[in-house]
Scaffold this active site. Structure first.
Site, PDB file in Angstrom:
ATOM      1  N   ASN A   1      -6.535  -2.605   2.214  1.00 14.73           N
ATOM      2  CA  ASN A   1      -6.504  -4.058   2.349  1.00 14.73           C
ATOM      3  C   ASN A   1      -7.924  -4.580   2.463  1.00 14.73           C
ATOM      4  O   ASN A   1      -8.786  -3.921   3.043  1.00 14.73           O
ATOM      5  CB  ASN A   1      -5.741  -4.474   3.606  1.00 14.73           C
ATOM      6  CG  ASN A   1      -4.240  -4.342   3.462  1.00 14.73           C
ATOM      7  OD1 ASN A   1      -3.703  -4.303   2.367  1.00 14.73           O
ATOM      8  ND2 ASN A   1      -3.550  -4.273   4.578  1.00 14.73           N
TER       9      ASN A   1
ATOM     10  N   ARG B   1       0.829  -1.216   0.000  1.00 15.19           N
ATOM     11  CA  ARG B   1       0.000   0.000   0.000  1.00 15.19           C
ATOM     12  C   ARG B   1       0.859   1.260   0.000  1.00 15.19           C
ATOM     13  O   ARG B   1       0.535   2.237  -0.669  1.00 15.19           O
ATOM     14  CB  ARG B   1      -0.956   0.017   1.185  1.00 15.19           C
ATOM     15  CG  ARG B   1      -2.053  -1.043   1.064  1.00 15.19           C
ATOM     16  CD  ARG B   1      -2.952  -1.053   2.276  1.00 15.19           C
ATOM     17  NE  ARG B   1      -2.154  -1.329   3.466  1.00 15.19           N
ATOM     18  CZ  ARG B   1      -2.460  -0.920   4.693  1.00 15.19           C
ATOM     19  NH1 ARG B   1      -3.548  -0.229   4.905  1.00 15.19           N
ATOM     20  NH2 ARG B   1      -1.690  -1.219   5.714  1.00 15.19           N
TER      21      ARG B   1
END
Length: 89
Positions: free
Chosen positions: A36, A18
């Site tokens: 996520n 990320r």
């Protein structure tokens, strides 16, 4: 402007994926978010010009975190939203 979402499976959680995505998005000046999912995948909504989105999807595949492994990327068109920046959620 165009908008797409990406669902990415593989080893993409707990490996800096990320944060790498955030860095790429800010370099390419696209907006949206990365998050996520409970199933171990990563979900991205991103918008920008067609050229920016092409660069972004290519960069995600080539520049992901060194500990990540992408098995599959599903890309879908979506409607534009009002994002001011790219962020991690």
């Amino acid at each position: 402007m165009k908008a797409i979402n990406l669902s990415i499976t593989g080893i993409v959680q707990g490996v800096g994926f990320r944060y790498t995505t955030l860095r790429l998005a800010r370099q390419l000046e696209v907006t949206g978010f990365v998050t996520n999912r409970d199933n171990g995948s990563v979900y991205i909504e991103v918008q920008g010009t067609e050229q920016q989105l092409k660069h972004f999807t290519t960069a995600i595949q080539q520049t992901s975190s060194p500990f990540a492994r992408i098995d599959q990327i599903a890309i879908k068109q979506q409607s534009l939203k009002s994002f001011n920046q790219f962020e991690i959620r």
